[in-house]
Design an enzyme around this catalytic site. Sequence first.
Site, short mmCIF file in Angstrom:
data_model
loop_
_atom_site.label_atom_id
_atom_site.label_comp_id
_atom_site.label_asym_id
_atom_site.label_seq_id
_atom_site.Cartn_x
_atom_site.Cartn_y
_atom_site.Cartn_z
N TRP A 109 0.04 6.38 -1.77
CA TRP A 109 0.80 6.05 -0.69
C TRP A 109 0.23 6.25 0.75
O TRP A 109 0.43 5.54 1.75
CB TRP A 109 2.20 6.51 -0.58
CG TRP A 109 3.15 6.11 -1.78
CD1 TRP A 109 3.40 6.54 -2.94
CD2 TRP A 109 3.55 4.70 -1.88
NE1 TRP A 109 4.22 5.58 -3.80
CE2 TRP A 109 4.19 4.72 -3.11
CE3 TRP A 109 3.37 3.67 -0.77
CZ2 TRP A 109 4.82 3.31 -3.45
CZ3 TRP A 109 4.21 2.40 -1.35
CH2 TRP A 109 4.85 2.44 -2.48
N ASP A 147 5.03 11.19 6.08
CA ASP A 147 5.70 10.31 5.09
C ASP A 147 6.33 11.03 4.27
O ASP A 147 5.92 11.37 3.27
CB ASP A 147 4.76 9.41 4.55
CG ASP A 147 5.39 8.41 3.50
OD1 ASP A 147 6.74 8.71 3.35
OD2 ASP A 147 5.04 7.82 2.92
N LYS A 199 15.24 8.01 -2.82
CA LYS A 199 14.88 8.77 -3.65
C LYS A 199 16.09 9.75 -3.50
O LYS A 199 16.73 10.32 -4.38
CB LYS A 199 13.46 9.51 -3.66
CG LYS A 199 12.55 8.19 -4.01
CD LYS A 199 11.38 8.26 -3.12
CE LYS A 199 10.64 6.97 -3.02
NZ LYS A 199 10.22 6.43 -4.41
N1 PMP Z 1 5.83 6.29 0.57
C1 PMP Z 1 6.17 7.08 -0.32
C2 PMP Z 1 5.62 8.30 -0.53
C3 PMP Z 1 6.73 6.40 -1.38
O1 PMP Z 1 6.99 7.16 -2.40
C4 PMP Z 1 7.10 4.93 -1.19
C5 PMP Z 1 7.90 4.47 -2.33
N2 PMP Z 1 7.88 4.67 -3.35
C6 PMP Z 1 6.96 4.38 -0.08
C7 PMP Z 1 6.20 4.88 0.82
C8 PMP Z 1 7.32 2.91 0.23
O2 PMP Z 1 8.73 2.82 0.30
P1 PMP Z 1 9.46 1.51 0.25
O3 PMP Z 1 9.34 0.95 -1.03
O4 PMP Z 1 10.79 1.98 0.75
O5 PMP Z 1 8.82 0.50 1.09
#
Ligand code: PMP
Length: 363
Positions: free
Chosen positions: A100, A175, A199
């Site tokens: 991520w 994040d 989550k």
């Molecule tokens: N950052 C992290 C740490 C994530 O786990 C995720 C999704 N699993 C995201 C960003 C992206 O989120 P989204 O799918 O809502 O765009």
Amino acid sequence: MTIYNFCAGPAMLPIEVMQQAQAELVNWQNTGSSVMEISHRSKEFIKVYEDSIAALRALLSIPDNYSVLYMQGGGRGQFSAVPLNLRNENSADYFNTGSWSTSAVSEAKQFTSVTEHTITNQLDGKTAVMPMADWSVAAESAYVHYCPNETIEGIEIFETPKNIARPLQVPIIADMSSTILSRQIDIKDYDLIYAGAQKNIGPSGLAIVIIKNDLLARSKSTIPSLLNYQLTQQKQSMFNTPPTFAIYLAGKVFNWLLDQGGIAEIEKKNIVKAKKLYETIDNSDLYHNSIHPTNRSRMNVTFTLRNSELTERFVQQAELEGLKALKGHRSVGGIRASIYNAMPIEGVDALVSFMKNFERQGA
Ligand code: PMP
């Protein structure tokens, strides 16, 4: 059979919240309508919005000089919003711990200059994150960005960003999509926290941003309005029609957490849940976790088995026993058990007992 859903996101939500939402779905507060069907400008909905923000503020003790924003586009929307709002003539420092962080870097590079730092290394044969004291931030950095919990790899950073050596005017952005509300943090140690909701908060698509008010002035009017922090703050997250049902549900989750005794109490449970799984892994000859104990995620417990055929069999048998969505992310394989706030200890116990049986059966 009780079903336990270990999906990394959209993840299971507290059953009490789902039941309440179900009971209210078609006739909310005797209005004869669903909360989905009323105006976001109505006094009834404004109260839902305000109560949800108040509950989140109470949970995280958010100081008055921070704003809470509801935005759309989930976590990735913030990968764009952060650089678009906060960029300046200097490069931004992105600290990379996994998938991520890498995605955040690629997105940011479209909008600003980025200095990327890899901060994982091998310690005693396991993946560890370097101590924050060793992270190097440029004196003129636009901002620091990092991901305290890498959902895919299962790497968590528990250190407070206060330990990052940096000039004080450089903002810290985190994040927290997969760790927010799972453990106590001091909001004052951050300048901006964002999280996709799916989550520990509520339905996917919604994102929460907690931003120190000093930073709002950085937003320029030349960026897309829906990603503009200052405008979103001025319009109380209602420049356009907000995702009202997601906000309503998030508010219920926040109140559920308050009823559980707040973050301090849920953190204790999260520690117990994660410990049970890591102990099972460490005491077995079949399961292997590759993350150093200091950085093992409490929310996403990852492990591998000897080969992919065995992994497949593990996932299939677990499904038959009501233990769902244990397959690791397609990019890394293996197994991932996501055990966010809503996962009861009984779910973890059921998984532990399945893991032990699977191994005992001579897998
Ligand atoms: N950052 C992290 C740490 C994530 O786990 C995720 C999704 N699993 C995201 C960003 C992206 O989120 P989204 O799918 O809502 O765009």
